[in-house]
Design an enzyme around this catalytic site. Structure first.
Site, short mmCIF file in Angstrom:
data_model
loop_
_atom_site.label_atom_id
_atom_site.label_comp_id
_atom_site.label_asym_id
_atom_site.label_seq_id
_atom_site.Cartn_x
_atom_site.Cartn_y
_atom_site.Cartn_z
N ASP A 68 40.19 -2.55 10.71
CA ASP A 68 39.50 -1.32 10.72
C ASP A 68 40.11 -0.41 9.65
O ASP A 68 41.01 -0.04 9.29
CB ASP A 68 39.79 -0.57 12.07
N TYR B 22 39.55 6.25 3.67
CA TYR B 22 40.72 5.69 3.24
C TYR B 22 41.20 5.35 1.85
O TYR B 22 42.19 5.11 1.54
CB TYR B 22 41.15 4.58 4.11
N LYS C 48 33.74 2.98 8.13
CA LYS C 48 33.27 4.21 8.73
C LYS C 48 32.59 5.02 7.45
O LYS C 48 33.16 5.13 6.40
CB LYS C 48 34.26 5.07 9.26
N HIS D 248 32.23 8.77 11.15
CA HIS D 248 33.60 9.11 11.20
C HIS D 248 34.16 10.29 12.20
O HIS D 248 34.88 10.21 12.90
CB HIS D 248 34.22 9.14 9.75
#
Length: 276
Positions: free
Chosen positions: A46, A51, A76, A109
């Site tokens: 994930d 990120y 996401k 998200h």
């Protein structure tokens, strides 16, 4: 092959019930961490655009030798990219970084309600599903009101809502709404960033089973039916987190109730109603 059981989503796709999260892992460290996870038996990874480590995930997947059909990859859409056209562009960017031709699960998200774009964003994700580039569509951090609005505006029911969920924040109303619409509950921050691990009730259960407090909390999630994505960059901890299956480690009804009693509304992350 992995020994992790799967949960069947509302479109028939199966997701491993325990996956590997890479939140706050730098891109260059992500490749090594994901490689360790795959070696330990994880098959679900994930990540998210924000990120900054989709490329690191992609490198690990490519080098692993694990067949693509055995992998379940989630990413996401970030808040700044919400809206129909910008969602499609952002998805192209994520896919290129991952080095894949499709993802198994694509999530909005955050709802960011003040932007009021998540309905248009969902329409773009419907297009990606129809094109076969997203196998399964879902959301993350959606509260009941956000979910109900999405359900009222689309025939595509989210397969997953990934939410902050742990013994100190159990989100019962949301989990009941998920159950009503066959939406799977996926827990991020499943260990409350360690905040619940020193709790005496959890420590007592851990001692009884000869397991760590983290393993007890993960086992609690699994027995509730949640999908869970613990994060670690430490090889020993990565292996420990997946060592929660098998007939020898099952929490009793009393133990499940003692963990259920720990809910205190503790958020370790932002409030979805106010994050914009």
């Amino acid at each position: 092959m992995s020994h992790v059981p799967t949960v069947t989503l509302n479109n028939g796709t199966e997701i491993p019930q325990l996956g590997f999260g890479v939140f706050q892992v730098p891109d260059d460290e992500t490749t090594t961490a994901v490689a360790h996870a795959l070696e330990a038996g994880y098959r679900s990874v994930d990540t998210a655009a924000i990120y900054g480590n989709e490329a690191g995930v992609g490198r690990a997947l490519a080098a692993s030798g694990v067949p693509r059909e055995e992998l379940f990859v989630t990413t996401k859409l970030w808040n700044a990219d919400q809206g129909y056209d910008s969602t499609l562009r952002a998805f192209d960017d994520s896919l290129a970084k991952l080095g894949l031709d499709h993802v198994d699960l694509y999530l909005i998200h955050w709802p960011t309600p003040a932007r009021d774009l998540y309905v248009d964003t969902w329409k773009a994700i419907e297009t990606l599903v129809a094109d076969g580039r997203v196998r399964t569509a879902g959301v993350s951090n959606f509260r009941p009101a956000h979910l109900r609005r999405l359900l009222d505006s689309s025939d595509l029911v989210p397969a997953v809502n990934q939410i902050e969920l742990h013994p100190a924040l159990q989100q019962r109303e949301l989990r009941e709404l998920h159950a009503e619409h066959a939406i799977v509950t996926e827990a991020w921050s499943p260990l409350a960033q360690g905040a619940v691990l020193a709790d005496p009730a959890i420590a007592a259960i851990a001692a009884r089973h000869g397991k760590s407090p983290a393993q007890v909390v993960l086992r609690w999630h699994l027995q509730l039916g949640n999908v869970v994505i613990p994060k670690s960059v430490t090889p020993g901890r990565i292996r420990e987190n997946i060592d929660v299956f098998g007939p020898g480690f099952v929490l009793s009804d009393d133990e499940m109730r003692s963990v259920a009693a720990l809910d205190r509304g503790l958020r370790t992350g932002p409030d979805p109603d106010t994050l914009n």
